[in-house]
Write an enzyme that holds these catalytic residues in place. Structure first.
Site, PDB file in Angstrom:
ATOM      1  CG  ASP A 145      -2.649  -0.811  -2.893  1.00  0.00           C
ATOM      2  OD1 ASP A 145      -2.574   0.331  -2.419  1.00  0.00           O
ATOM      3  OD2 ASP A 145      -3.273  -1.734  -2.333  1.00  0.00           O
ATOM      4  CG  ASP A 156      -3.256   3.649  -1.846  1.00  0.00           C
ATOM      5  OD1 ASP A 156      -3.877   3.362  -2.889  1.00  0.00           O
ATOM      6  OD2 ASP A 156      -3.324   2.962  -0.812  1.00  0.00           O
ATOM      7  CB  SER A 206      -0.968  -0.042   1.190  1.00  0.00           C
ATOM      8  OG  SER A 206      -1.929   0.972   1.086  1.00  0.00           O
ATOM      9  CG  ASP A 243      -6.135   0.033  -1.374  1.00  0.00           C
ATOM     10  OD1 ASP A 243      -5.372   1.021  -1.397  1.00  0.00           O
ATOM     11  OD2 ASP A 243      -6.069  -0.852  -0.487  1.00  0.00           O
TER      12      ASP A 243
END
Length: 552
Positions: A297, A295, A143, A299
């Protein structure tokens, strides 16, 4: 004797350093960091595994990844016959290599693996599991953690992160593997035949679902600046916006190239205003209205607005949640039995907004997998219109079962475009929400309390609220205390105790007529968070005094 064994283990690890993939990271670490890798152990928890690169069982390296993969292979084969799995990975250091290692180990155990040839977002992984009907999914990401971290998240067949029970079972299989340095992974052509290319049709289907959800973005002169913070949301987000005939956006070019070092950002976390620094510069040059960051990734997402004078308004996760819920309520007025889901530490504002509009709401523990569990249990007549966590994670439609910034980007742009046509902004829309249901405000205090003394203080704070609950806090009368560790709620005014239907978690929530505060220690770090969500005069002053009272 124990010290001798530890020394021997360290020597064995150092002998294998050239094969570990992480020698470079290990050599750059301090002596304390190096030692911690040998003295600690990575554990597979409810969010998978996350950690630093380095040598030893307490670090991510080729051998600990092989151990994880072997345990997961045995777990999957025990759960189902001829399992299939999809693997996605982000732009971080060694994400590609870890993906290939895991694929090889799974293939060696006759598990069919769908593996893409480039990085993907986390929500795409969740969608792919459901689309391909696989037994599980693996996402390699950390993340928004710093550059020397990576991690592995495991998803079940419904596209949600593994439940607590499933995580515990998978963890046992992983621990039974034993010493990662003793693993032998033979690779043959027969085994690699189990590794399949990831079908492009899955990405196309994901895009179509979002296109159908959005429909169209109305024509206005809204200008947008977008940054992926060196992550995975480029190229998919720009391609998605263009497919919706929205081209009025500028990319922060320096930050929209994959970079595992996150070279041009102080923080790759959209919660942090510093993540917007270059976006603000570009917004001022291009006279943009709306700034969006995702961010690494993709999500989670953050937004800000720039007015005609160059003043920037940043929205926190609860405010973004309120704006999106408000818009979804407008969009779904024809539906009956509408439902919104949020975490127990998210704002009173969204609950008030739901009540005002006759939308049912449910609260769940922190962690989007608990939201996914609620979605899975919906009755046929219920319509989930929105779900979110205050930590900048949002979901509009449940064809994905995790936070999905990719589907939210065009949704927030569509809302801002409609508002712009009427000369309004998102800030105006938020103010209208406040006027309708009251000015509920929120803040978060995070305290790091290191060492044994810190741990004792955290425990003492939680114990005090459990054993001697306060009657009032800063002039606010306590109505009830919810203890999610004992699954009990104590009503002070009635002097009664009842049960909470929820999994156990070390969280205490104190309820007032004006809102709530919540205390939540970290399970993995020496941290404790205080959430404050209140509708009261002088909110900032009251919140600061509550924080000082608890942590003085």
């Amino acid at each position: 004797m124990k010290g001798c064994l530890a020394t021997m283990d360290k020597e064995l690890w150092i002998e294998r350093a050239n094969d570990s993939l992480v020698k470079h990271f290990y050599e750059q670490q301090s002596g304390i960091e190096q030692r911690d890798g040998f003295e600690s152990k990575l554990t597979f928890g409810t969010a998978g595994i996350r950690g630093k690169f380095g040598l030893g069982e307490g670090r991510l390296n080729k051998f600990t990844i092989e151990k994880l993969a072997l345990g997961l292979a045995r777990y999957l084969n025990a759960q189902t016959n001829n399992p299939t799995i999809v693997i996605h990975y982000d732009i971080r250091h060694l994400s590609t290599e870890f993906a290939q290692i895991i694929a090889n180990v799974l293939a060696n155990h006759q598990i069919t693996v769908y593996l893409p040839d480039t990085y993907k977002t986390t929500p795409e992984l969740s969608f792919a599991v459901r689309n391909l009907n696989t037994a599980a999914g693996i996402m390699i990401t950390a993340s928004h953690n710093p550059k020397d971290y990576n991690g592995i998240k495991v998803y079940g067949s419904d596209g949600a992160q593994l439940s607590t029970d499933a995580s515990e079972l998978a963890s046992r299989y992983i621990e039974e593997v034993g010493d990662p340095l003793q693993i032998d992974i033979p690779i043959s052509k027969q085994n690699t035949s189990y590794i399949k290319p990831f079908p492009k049709s899955v990405t196309d289907d994901y895009m179509k679902h979002i296109q159908n959800m959005i429909g169209y973005i109305p024509k206005s002169d809204l200008q947008v600046v977008f940054t992926s913070l060196h992550g995975t949301s480029v190229p998919i987000v720009p391609e998605l916006l263009q497919s919706l005939n929205f081209n009025q956006f500028n990319l922060v070019e320096a930050q929209c190239k994959p970079d595992p070092n996150f070279s041009s950002v102080q923080s790759a976390n959209p919660e942090d205003h510093r993540a917007f620094d270059q976006a603000v510069e570009l917004a001022n040059k291009s006279h943009a209205d709306l700034l969006i960051s995702t961010d690494p990734d993709a999500d989670r997402l953050g937004i800000a607005e720039c007015d005609a004078h160059g003043h920037i308004t940043y929205f926190n996760g609860n405010q973004i949640g309120a704006l999106l819920l408000n818009y979804r309520i407008q969009q779904t007025s024809q539906l009956r039995h509408r439902l919104m889901i949020q975490s127990i530490v998210s704002s009173e504002l969204t609950k008030s907004l739901a009540r005002y509009n006759n939308v049912e709401y449910k609260e769940v523990l922190t962690g989007f997998k608990f939201i996914a569990q609620e979605i899975r249990q919906l009755d046929d007549h219920q319509n989930m219109i929105f779900a979110f966590e205050e930590s900048y994670g949002f979901l509009s439609e449940p064809f994905v079962r995790d936070k999905d910034a990719v589907q939210i980007v065009p949704l927030i742009i569509k809302y801002a475009s409609e508002l712009k046509l009427y000369g309004k902004t998102l800030k105006d829309a938020l103010e209208q929400i406040y006027q309708t249901v009251g000015r509920h405000e929120d803040t978060l205090f995070s305290h790091t309390l290191e060492g044994l003394e810190g741990k004792k203080k955290i425990n003492a704070i939680m114990t005090k609220f459990r054993s001697n609950p306060p009657q009032e806090i800063q002039g606010l009368k306590v109505k009830a205390i919810e203890d999610y560790l004992t699954s009990e709620v104590y009503q002070l005014d009635k002097d009664t105790t009842s049960q909470i239907n929820s999994p156990k978690s070390n969280v205490i929530r104190v309820l007032f007529d004006e809102g709530f505060i919540a205390l939540r220690p970290s399970g993995t770090e020496p941290k404790i968070k205080l959430y404050v969500s209140l509708k009261c005069p002088n909110f900032d002053d009251v919140a600061q005094k509550i924080n000082a009272m608890i942590f003085s």
